[in-house]
Write an enzyme that holds these catalytic residues in place. Structure first.
Site, PDB file in Angstrom:
ATOM      1  N   MET D   1       0.886  -1.160   0.097  1.00 42.22           N
ATOM      2  CA  MET D   1       0.091  -0.030   0.074  1.00 42.22           C
ATOM      3  C   MET D   1       0.741   1.276   0.052  1.00 42.22           C
ATOM      4  SD  MET D   1      -3.502   0.025   1.380  1.00 42.22           S
ATOM      5  CE  MET D   1      -3.075  -1.585   2.626  1.00 42.22           C
ATOM      6  N   PRO D   2       2.092   1.362   0.228  1.00 40.95           N
ATOM      7  CA  PRO D   2       3.051   2.556   0.251  1.00 40.95           C
ATOM      8  C   PRO D   2       2.873   3.365  -1.023  1.00 40.95           C
ATOM      9  CG  PRO D   2       4.263   0.744   1.038  1.00 40.95           C
ATOM     10  CD  PRO D   2       3.165   0.257   0.339  1.00 40.95           C
ATOM     11  N   LEU D   3       2.946   4.485  -1.109  1.00 42.77           N
ATOM     12  CA  LEU D   3       2.818   5.407  -1.975  1.00 42.77           C
ATOM     13  C   LEU D   3       4.084   6.293  -2.237  1.00 42.77           C
ATOM     14  CD1 LEU D   3       1.252   6.734  -4.157  1.00 42.77           C
ATOM     15  CD2 LEU D   3       0.331   8.210  -2.564  1.00 42.77           C
TER      16      LEU D   3
END
Lengths: 68, 68, 68, 68, 68, 68
Positions: D1-3
């Site tokens: 989920m990191p951005l």
């Protein structure tokens, strides 16, 4: 006063679609948080598919493979 | 080390005006917070008026109506 | 309509200093670009020094070493 | 989920280099935080050198002076 | 001069892990784009799992269901 | 793949309201742009009213004066 930033790929989104995004995002602030629409800002960023990656892959290449 | 991001509509802002924005924003960090100007960064984003909305309306249309 | 985002380290910046940053950034838009101050927004983000790096180092550690 | 958002100057970065940035940033999330690469997103913004300032100066001018 | 912003959920990431993210992201700019590490900035944002959604669901709830 | 960032003041927005913002913003991408909801991300930033200014004034002070 809310500020909504929408990032999408640059796929020929029309002026009318952008207007719909602005209206819809503003209305969401009114409906959920009772915010004042007059001071709600929406900024849309269109990003080249070479510049967007997910799952280690460029969107450009993901789309070629999926044929979409 | 401060980082200032300025978002404005893409209305023919000149290179000289951008230089003034960079200088002014950097000086503000020095004057108010005693920050080191050498490591202060400023990034200016110019946004199409179709992509910026306020009060549910695109800036493109707001300007047409106001004649400005 | 301009939008200015200022990112600084969370070092006990006072409410008064934040007010000065908001005023100064807004005035800069008026002076350089003749923007309307009434619709100019400023958002200040305060970032933990563990979460900010420059030159491969956390600001937390850079400050310890410099004694500042 | 990191951005991960990477802002760089627009200096003719190639599609292949962008792919390497996407892969490298995603792998970093896996290696350090054990994140799922499939849902890790990377967005690259290329900024005009007139629109990027450091030390009160536009990158355009800094490069002219340094001859680089 | 590159600027990397990493957004992750606030899951007790340690100071050491943040240092590794800063080093790794900076090194990526050196390796792929031959950038100067001394002026490369990394900012990490930790986001509450209630404030992050994917697939219409809050990460808080997705994790409860998956038992992770 | 769209990414929506919503910035609001930190006024005790509930987990349920955040869930509604996430659902509404995602649905907007489906309705207007036919995007896949499964890969649409929403991130909500809650900003202290001292850190948000409009019209040269901190939101904290604007609210005191308006009695709201």
């Amino acid at each position: 006063m809310p500020l909504i930033n929408i990032k999408i790929t640059n796929d020929g989104v029309t002026k009318e679609q952008k207007q719909q995004l602005i209206e819809g995002a503003t209305q969401l602030m009114v409906d959920v948080l009772n915010k004042n629409p007059a001071t709600t800002m929406v900024i849309i960023d269109e990003v080249d598919t070479d510049n967007w990656g997910i799952g280690t892959r460029q969107v450009t290449d993901l789309r070629k493979e999926s044929g979409s």
